[in-house]
Design an enzyme around this catalytic site. Structure first.
Site, PDB file in Angstrom:
ATOM      1  N   ARG A  75      -1.976   3.928   3.219  1.00 30.26           N
ATOM      2  CA  ARG A  75      -1.734   2.128   2.427  1.00 30.26           C
ATOM      3  C   ARG A  75      -0.047   2.503   3.254  1.00 30.26           C
ATOM      4  O   ARG A  75       0.545   2.467   2.209  1.00 30.26           O
ATOM      5  CB  ARG A  75      -2.129   2.056   1.634  1.00 30.26           C
ATOM      6  CG  ARG A  75      -3.110   1.339   0.944  1.00 30.26           C
ATOM      7  CD  ARG A  75      -3.032   0.876  -0.533  1.00 30.26           C
ATOM      8  NE  ARG A  75      -4.505   0.634  -1.187  1.00 30.26           N
ATOM      9  CZ  ARG A  75      -5.294   0.275  -2.271  1.00 30.26           C
ATOM     10  NH1 ARG A  75      -4.358   1.089  -2.587  1.00 30.26           N
ATOM     11  NH2 ARG A  75      -6.645  -0.535  -2.048  1.00 30.26           N
ATOM     12  N   CYS A  76       0.336   3.634   4.004  1.00 30.53           N
ATOM     13  CA  CYS A  76       1.529   3.197   3.954  1.00 30.53           C
ATOM     14  C   CYS A  76       1.925   3.829   4.527  1.00 30.53           C
ATOM     15  O   CYS A  76       1.055   2.855   6.190  1.00 30.53           O
ATOM     16  CB  CYS A  76       1.738   5.640   4.265  1.00 30.53           C
ATOM     17  SG  CYS A  76       3.013   7.012   4.813  1.00 30.53           S
ATOM     18  N   GLY A  77       3.013   3.775   4.885  1.00 22.48           N
ATOM     19  CA  GLY A  77       3.841   2.542   6.592  1.00 22.48           C
ATOM     20  C   GLY A  77       3.822   3.574   7.829  1.00 22.48           C
ATOM     21  O   GLY A  77       3.843   2.844   8.639  1.00 22.48           O
ATOM     22  N   THR A  84       0.977   4.856   8.589  1.00 19.58           N
ATOM     23  CA  THR A  84      -0.361   5.237   8.583  1.00 19.58           C
ATOM     24  C   THR A  84      -0.525   4.505  10.286  1.00 19.58           C
ATOM     25  O   THR A  84      -2.325   5.145  10.949  1.00 19.58           O
ATOM     26  CB  THR A  84      -1.247   4.119   7.710  1.00 19.58           C
ATOM     27  OG1 THR A  84      -1.265   3.928   6.864  1.00 19.58           O
ATOM     28  CG2 THR A  84      -2.593   3.172   8.211  1.00 19.58           C
TER      29      THR A  84
END
Length: 170
Positions: free
Chosen positions: A50-52, A54
């Protein structure tokens, strides 16, 4: 004299100079061991779904596809240390397969910071590398030495990373 210094260092628990004998549980249910990759460079990357950053999974897969036949291993280490990973290994595996068609080796969700960090990440910290966020990358040389680390903003296929990989492969 040298022997005394070596004994003192051993008694003080100095960190080993090489990354060997570290194992992880694989997201597929088996065990991943750095011993199995001796003689090959390994790029270890702490990841989160869920990371920017990803979308870097695409770059990690491209890096693996480009260099795997030459010996590079790219190891994804999902972690929730920065509160951006899915709740279970099954969710992570499905997410990565469906969205990125990954076939790089991947561990179970693993601690990469703090006192509960995986032993490899504790060792990397003694080498001067500790993840400050998701998608931090650490290159381990074929002989087990730490080569270099990069933060999340350095893309997997960038020149700084590929130059170090090329050097490690030669």
């Amino acid at each position: 004299m040298f022997r005394r210094i070596a004994i003192i260092i051993a008694l003080l628990g100095a960190a080993p100079a090489f990354a060997d004998s570290f194992t992880f549980d694989s997201i597929d249910g088996s065990t991943l061991s750095l011993d199995d990759w001796k003689g090959q460079p390994v790029l270890v990357v702490n990841t989160a779904s869920r990371c920017g950053f990803t979308p870097q999974y695409d770059g990690l897969q491209a890096l693996y596809d480009t260099y795997r036949d030459k010996g590079l291993v790219v190891l994804a280490v999902p972690s929730n240390d920065f509160r951006q990973e899915l709740a279970s290994e099954a969710e992570v595996k499905d997410f990565c397969e469906l969205n990125f068609d990954l076939d790089i080796p991947m561990t179970t969700i693993t601690r990469v910071t703090g006192p509960q960090a995986h032993p490899l990440y504790k060792w990397l910290a003694t080498q001067g590398f500790a993840p400050g966020w998701n998608f931090n990358k650490a290159l381990i040389a074929p002989d087990g030495r730490f080569v270099k680390g990069w933060g999340a903003t350095t893309r997997p296929m960038s020149a700084p990373i590929t130059a170090q990989i090329d050097a490690a492969l030669n």
